[in-house]
Design an enzyme around this catalytic site. Sequence first.
Site, mmCIF file in Angstrom:
data_model
loop_
_atom_site.group_PDB
_atom_site.id
_atom_site.type_symbol
_atom_site.label_atom_id
_atom_site.label_comp_id
_atom_site.label_asym_id
_atom_site.label_seq_id
_atom_site.Cartn_x
_atom_site.Cartn_y
_atom_site.Cartn_z
ATOM 1 N N ALA A 160 11.193 6.238 -58.279
ATOM 2 C CA ALA A 160 10.653 6.882 -57.076
ATOM 3 C C ALA A 160 11.711 6.811 -55.985
ATOM 4 O O ALA A 160 12.066 5.731 -55.521
ATOM 5 C CB ALA A 160 9.378 6.179 -56.629
ATOM 6 N N CYS A 196 -1.486 3.914 -50.656
ATOM 7 C CA CYS A 196 -0.473 4.811 -51.215
ATOM 8 C C CYS A 196 0.090 4.240 -52.512
ATOM 9 O O CYS A 196 0.249 4.954 -53.501
ATOM 10 C CB CYS A 196 0.639 5.040 -50.192
ATOM 11 S SG CYS A 196 1.947 6.147 -50.775
ATOM 12 N N CYS A 231 4.049 6.782 -42.477
ATOM 13 C CA CYS A 231 4.760 8.046 -42.667
ATOM 14 C C CYS A 231 4.035 9.233 -42.055
ATOM 15 O O CYS A 231 4.679 10.163 -41.566
ATOM 16 C CB CYS A 231 5.041 8.287 -44.154
ATOM 17 S SG CYS A 231 3.565 8.562 -45.170
#
Length: 375
Positions: free
Chosen positions: A13, A111, A208
């Site tokens: 990722a 998340c 974010c």
Amino acid sequence: MVKNNKRKRVVIAMSGGVDSSVAAALLKEEGHEVIGISMQVWDYTRFTAEEGEKFDTCCSLDDIHDARRVAEQLEIPFYVVNFEEEFQNLVIDDFVNEYLLGRTPNPCVRCNQWIKFELLLKKARGLGADMIATGHYARTEQDADGRYRLMKGVDPAKDQSYFLFTLTQEQLAMTLFPLGGMTKQEVRALAAGYGLRVAEKGESQEICFVPDNDYVRFIEEERGKQLLSGNIVDRKGKVLGVHDGTYRYTVGQRKGLGIAHPEPLYVLGVDAARKEVTVGPRDALYSDGLIATAINWIAPTPETAIEASCKIRYRHHPIPCRILPLADNRAEVRFTEREKSVTPGQAVVFYDGDTVLGGGWIEHAVNTKTAVSHE
């Protein structure tokens, strides 16, 4: 770091930051077949920075471009997957709902739980990957009986094991954390040594999808201004003032109360159903323990009470506690010493030294006079 020495196909990722970039470089150097993936989870065109301003977040389009350039430099395949709809449904909606229910959420845990280690893991399997990897500062070890342990990263200032307590044994078996045994300084030195263009890139600081850190504005943009105005009361229910919405407050908050009082007042609790914010003196913030729900045990589930330590927020030093498993996947946690600002909605994570035993979500604080049902 790697579960065994065989060459593996690993999906990394990539956020475009220094950590995931170095993790990708290390995996490539070890001889693995590395595939870089960036996740597009949020539409940054919703926010406009002032001229010359840059939001300190991850996962923006600029970050995805940085990740792509690093992948090109490392000569590894690179893909962008769009998880915007899933991120909205699983992370953002949960974030807003929790605030509207009077709790203070932790979207980074959500998340990891639903996006990185659920959806990305499925995507990696679809690409025929043996493992996924991230730039988290955490470690895994496999015991002699085959069970996996999640452990703190060796850099105490960067350890991110708190955000990973929801991982299952199946997920841990497929996960690599290449940076878990390193300090941030060592990672930056490696980035410079590899000649990575992101070697000096700053770190993300804010959530974010709230790049300006204004949660109230974000919630009102998502749902409109909520009709949750009501009274600010003391512990006896005496009205001291009024507020414009319970979602504007969190336990331990002092600023923004708008109340003239001879001593400083702090938010002690938020009751969205009653539209009340309870305030009181600083010493009233301390609790004897808490009740946690939705417990995930990484270690074997204890049958009786255990002595351990716990963190009730990310930047919290682990404190000694006694954990009593309850019915319905709940637990009662009693602190050795009273602890400040136990906040409903936040994660509580259990540790045995460097090993993460598990964790859950704080339902409410417990004091000596608080009745707790063990049914």
